[in-house]
Design an enzyme around this catalytic site. Sequence first.
Site, PDB file in Angstrom:
ATOM      1  N   SER A  44     -50.204  78.487  13.192  1.00  0.00           N
ATOM      2  CA  SER A  44     -49.527  79.039  12.268  1.00  0.00           C
ATOM      3  C   SER A  44     -50.034  79.944  11.672  1.00  0.00           C
ATOM      4  CB  SER A  44     -48.193  78.831  11.450  1.00  0.00           C
ATOM      5  OG  SER A  44     -49.102  78.030  10.454  1.00  0.00           O
ATOM      6  N   ASN A  92     -45.445  67.425  12.488  1.00  0.00           N
ATOM      7  CA  ASN A  92     -46.031  66.467  11.465  1.00  0.00           C
ATOM      8  C   ASN A  92     -47.764  65.823  12.617  1.00  0.00           C
ATOM      9  OD1 ASN A  92     -48.136  65.390  10.209  1.00  0.00           O
ATOM     10  ND2 ASN A  92     -47.327  64.956   8.928  1.00  0.00           N
ATOM     11  N   VAL A  93     -48.639  66.019  13.291  1.00  0.00           N
ATOM     12  CA  VAL A  93     -49.563  65.681  13.769  1.00  0.00           C
ATOM     13  C   VAL A  93     -49.617  64.867  13.391  1.00  0.00           C
ATOM     14  CG1 VAL A  93     -50.355  68.345  15.270  1.00  0.00           C
ATOM     15  CG2 VAL A  93     -51.991  66.301  13.012  1.00  0.00           C
ATOM     16  N   ASN A 118     -56.030  71.590  16.039  1.00  0.00           N
ATOM     17  CA  ASN A 118     -56.324  72.517  15.065  1.00  0.00           C
ATOM     18  C   ASN A 118     -56.231  72.080  13.934  1.00  0.00           C
ATOM     19  OD1 ASN A 118     -57.842  74.519  14.226  1.00  0.00           O
ATOM     20  ND2 ASN A 118     -55.759  75.406  13.716  1.00  0.00           N
ATOM     21  N   SER A 150     -65.940  70.411  13.104  1.00  0.00           N
ATOM     22  CA  SER A 150     -66.717  70.826  11.588  1.00  0.00           C
ATOM     23  C   SER A 150     -68.107  71.068  11.119  1.00  0.00           C
ATOM     24  CB  SER A 150     -65.267  70.721  10.130  1.00  0.00           C
ATOM     25  OG  SER A 150     -66.661  70.677   8.916  1.00  0.00           O
ATOM     26  N   TYR A 164     -63.309  64.110   5.085  1.00  0.00           N
ATOM     27  CA  TYR A 164     -63.160  65.433   6.026  1.00  0.00           C
ATOM     28  C   TYR A 164     -64.369  64.942   6.958  1.00  0.00           C
ATOM     29  CZ  TYR A 164     -62.107  70.181   7.599  1.00  0.00           C
ATOM     30  OH  TYR A 164     -62.219  71.312   8.686  1.00  0.00           O
ATOM     31  N   ALA A 205     -65.568  61.967   7.953  1.00  0.00           N
ATOM     32  CA  ALA A 205     -65.411  60.684   8.421  1.00  0.00           C
ATOM     33  C   ALA A 205     -64.390  61.798   9.701  1.00  0.00           C
ATOM     34  CB  ALA A 205     -64.792  59.994   7.503  1.00  0.00           C
ATOM     35  N   LYS A 216     -63.077  64.015  10.874  1.00  0.00           N
ATOM     36  CA  LYS A 216     -64.244  65.149  12.103  1.00  0.00           C
ATOM     37  C   LYS A 216     -65.290  64.453  12.632  1.00  0.00           C
ATOM     38  CE  LYS A 216     -61.824  68.734  10.905  1.00  0.00           C
ATOM     39  NZ  LYS A 216     -60.451  69.127  12.797  1.00  0.00           N
TER      40      LYS A 216
END
Length: 243
Positions: A10, A60-61, A89, A141, A154, A156, A158
């Site tokens: 979105s 919610n994934v 994503n 990332s 984050y 860890a 990614k």
Amino acid sequence: MKCALVTGGSRGIGSAICRKLAAESDYHILINYQSNAAAAEQTLAEVKSHGRTGEIIQFNVADAAQVTAALTAWQDANPDAIVEVIVNNAGITKDGLFMWMSAEDWSSVINTSLNGFFNVTNFFIQKMLRNKYGRIVNMVSVSGVKGTAGQTNYSAAKGAVVAATKALAQEVAKRNITVNAVAPGFIRTDMTGDLDEKELIRLIPVNRFGEAEEVADLVAFLASRKASYITGEVININGGIYS
């Protein structure tokens, strides 16, 4: 009906990917979002402005039961639809020094990026294998490749998706399914809105933040048939910050 699903579609990079796929492919675009319905509607309107069809799917994934329920309901309503492209994503950040990090800040970031990848991809992978075609693009990332102070959670999450990308790519390659990761650096979005851009561009050889559209160009290429001999790769798109 051939479809491309973009999680977290979105806003920001996700929205740019939806628009780019609408402009450059003939896919029906599935726009997943969790909370911002207005932004999802705006992205859908932009997809339709390119003459493409699309729809919005809320889940919610990180919530496995929610993912399965939403995607099963969609599949039951669209029995002839085939999801050929998945762009994982959706992601969140809860930055802070590790020594002060709460268990919740650790697990929520891991659950969204890593378990989100599992929940969505695992739902479709057997169907892709039977169909003998697929494109899976995981948004990671620079933090997941080199690590970033203040983002141990984050990084860890990614970094784990980077490793999963390489492993899954080997499992499914014979069936014409590619699995790649795209690792953006500093891209101008809501997520980077609070960062000190003037200070940070000193670190970036090309001397600017990237644009979401530039990331979307790369994702659209990897999601296309032109990229059929690229798999298991992590492609950095960061203006030379980590080269």
